[in-house]
Design a protein around this motif. Structure first.
Motif, short mmCIF file in Angstrom:
data_model
loop_
_atom_site.label_atom_id
_atom_site.label_comp_id
_atom_site.label_asym_id
_atom_site.label_seq_id
_atom_site.Cartn_x
_atom_site.Cartn_y
_atom_site.Cartn_z
N GLY A 45 66.71 21.46 -1.05
CA GLY A 45 67.38 20.18 -1.24
C GLY A 45 67.48 19.84 -2.71
O GLY A 45 68.53 19.38 -3.20
N LEU A 59 58.33 22.81 2.84
CA LEU A 59 58.31 22.81 1.38
C LEU A 59 59.48 23.63 0.84
O LEU A 59 60.18 23.21 -0.08
N THR A 61 66.43 16.24 1.61
CA THR A 61 65.29 16.47 0.71
C THR A 61 64.13 15.54 1.05
O THR A 61 62.98 15.97 1.17
N VAL A 62 64.44 14.25 1.22
CA VAL A 62 63.38 13.28 1.45
C VAL A 62 62.70 13.55 2.79
O VAL A 62 61.46 13.56 2.89
N THR A 113 62.50 21.61 1.11
CA THR A 113 62.58 20.60 0.05
C THR A 113 63.11 21.20 -1.24
O THR A 113 63.96 20.62 -1.91
N SER A 143 62.53 16.35 4.57
CA SER A 143 61.70 17.57 4.59
C SER A 143 60.48 17.39 3.70
O SER A 143 59.40 17.90 4.01
N GLY A 144 60.62 16.61 2.60
CA GLY A 144 59.46 16.35 1.75
C GLY A 144 58.41 15.57 2.50
O GLY A 144 57.20 15.84 2.40
#
Lengths: 173, 326
Positions: free
Chosen positions: A47, A41, A21-22, A44, A24-25
């Motif tokens: 995630g 996005l 998540t982090v 994310t 891809s964010g």
């Protein structure tokens, strides 16, 4: 030699999902190509849905995928494909607004840290019964306690819909 | 052991499921070619093996040994990701479909129907990514058509699903199959089955709604720049989607694994499901052989001006029936 504690299955999965998540964010804001940003996005959102599953909130997770990945991100990619040529989407991540954006991001971080600092860790939590009744109770709350907010949201979406149709109309009144 | 229960047993189930689905895909291509040939008074594949039964094997070997070509002008990571992303939703949707009494394919989650809706929502990504990354006007147009088509037909599809959900009163597909429904409910469901089937045709990009890949306008649409195994993956995604959606329709409208004696002999469940799926696949191919492709604007108008109001009315009817008759 100190022995490292063997991580449980849940911990391993949590770290993997959180890292995904982090990363891809981060990719969303640093990617030079607008289309790549949109895809990251969507990743994310995925995630975050994974984190919801870890918290045993399957309903929320599936709704997140349904709304954010399935509808919002699809619409964003759709809009990018409609408005830009296939490959010349190179954008500079730092535009004229970056100073203001940084300021607001910093303020948000301060607020978040202040909130997190106020919680006595490890936080006390209450286990919820994740069964069929959960969704039923959620629905009941929506039409009783949160009735007004639900209606206001419906009205807001309605206004947006009417506005979009008005903008897209060919024969201007 | 949480490792064993959480990882190993589901993994074994998943492997068996994938093996069945991929074999099913291979023989679905044979089934379709044979049937189409019959509809057109031809023989169809009949050289490789008896009745051409080895044809899928020959095709697979050919696709595997083709040269892997990645054109220079594509966006390489996205271009390579697209075929994989196309096939994943088609496979994972199976996780919640019950194949026998008390036996879902992978897991009985209390949100089965929502899972189907959510995965159907991300199905468009493979096509969108392929169309955009190919850097080719035909591909891009194909992808645009596809995403517009999928967004439009997802809406009535979702509302029909909600309607079934309201009647059933449960999110779990396992429970949905096992509960007994009164006769009027079956009738009310079968009334909209043709419309549901039309939505499914549009969602899977099957003929007559294969506008994202119309040969006479767009070369091969979003898959123009793909060849060899990468093309085969798109092909696979389309056919596995056919099998998956047939299984979903069988589960929602025709009682899934249920049939005479399926309660006593558990192994009969998959057999009944298989028969129902094959019958629905026949319907897919029948439609392809007999209905011609609509124009683009006709396709959109049909969804927004006919299917959507009808699905909303059906939902209202279901709600009224549930309140007064259940």
């Amino acid at each position: 030699m100190p022995t490292l504690p063997v991580p449980t299955f849940t911990q391993v999965v949590f770290v993997l999902i959180a890292a995904f998540t982090v990363i891809s964010g981060l990719g969303v804001v640093v990617a030079r190509n607008l289309f790549h940003s949109a895809l990251l996005l969507a990743a994310t959102f995925f995630g975050v849905a994974g984190l919801y599953v870890m918290l045993e909130a399957e309903f929320l997770a599936v709704t997140q995928i349904l709304i954010y990945v399935g509808a919002v991100a699809t619409l964003i990619t759709f809009a990018i494909m409609l408005t830009r040529g296939a490959m010349h989407g190179e954008t500079n991540p730092l535009n004229r607004q970056w100073g203001k954006a940084a300021l607001f991001a910093f303020l948000f971080l301060v607020g978040l840290l202040g909130y997190l600092g106020g919680i006595p860790w490890p936080a006390p939590f209450q286990a919820i019964q994740a069964d069929e009744g959960l969704i039923a109770r959620l629905g009941e709350q929506l039409v009783t306690r949160y009735m007004v907010s639900l209606e206001v949201m419906g009205l807001l979406l309605m206004v947006a819909l009417v506005g979009a149709i008005l903008l897209a109309r060919d024969d201007k009144p | 052991m949480d490792w064993l229960n959480l990882l190993v047993y589901p993994a074994v189930r998943v492997l068996v499921l994938f093996f069945v689905l991929l074999t099913g895909f291979a023989y679905l291509t044979w089934y379709e070619r044979k049937l189409l040939a019959r509809f057109q008074v031809r023989y169809g594949p009949n050289r490789a093996g008896r009745f051409g039964l080895l044809q899928p094997l020959a095709d697979a070997i050919k696709a595997l040994f083709k040269e892997e070509i990645v054109p220079d002008h594509v966006d390489r990571p996205v271009y390579l990701l697209a075929p994989a992303l196309a096939i994943v939703p088609a496979l994972i949707i199976w996780a919640v479909i019950p194949v026998a009494k008390d036996f879902p394919a992978v897991a009985d989650v209390p949100i089965g129907i929502l899972w189907i809706l959510a995965v159907a929502g991300i199905e468009g990504y493979g096509v969108i990514l392929a169309g955009w990354s190919s850097n080719n006007n035909y591909s891009l147009l194909g992808a645009l058509r596809s995403s517009a088509q999928m967004i439009s037909y997802e809406l009535p599809l979702g509302i029909f699903l909600v309607s079934i959900l309201v009647l059933a009163g449960t999110f779990s597909l396992v429970e949905l199959v096992e509960m007994s429904r009164p006769w009027w409910e079956w009738l009310w469901l079968w009334l909209v089955f043709p419309l549901f089937f039309i939505c499914i045709l549009a969602e899977t990009n099957r003929s007559p709604f294969d506008l994202p890949e119309t040969e006479n306008e767009l070369v091969a649409g979003f898959q123009t720049e793909y060849g060899g195994m990468k093309f085969a993956l798109f092909f696979m995604a389309e056919y596995i989607n056919m099998i998956t959606t047939s299984a979903i329709m069988a589960t929602l409208f025709f009682g899934g694994w249920k049939g005479p004696f399926a309660d006593q002999y558990v192994w009969l469940g998959p057999v009944y499901l298989f028969i129902k799926v094959v019958a629905l696949l026949f319907l897919f191919i029948w439609v392809r052989a007999s209905v011609s492709r609509p124009r683009w604007d006709q396709l959109m108008r049909f969804s927004w001006q006919f299917l959507l109001p009808v699905s909303l009315m059906h939902l209202m009817g279901s709600a009224v029936f549930t309140v007064f008759l259940k």
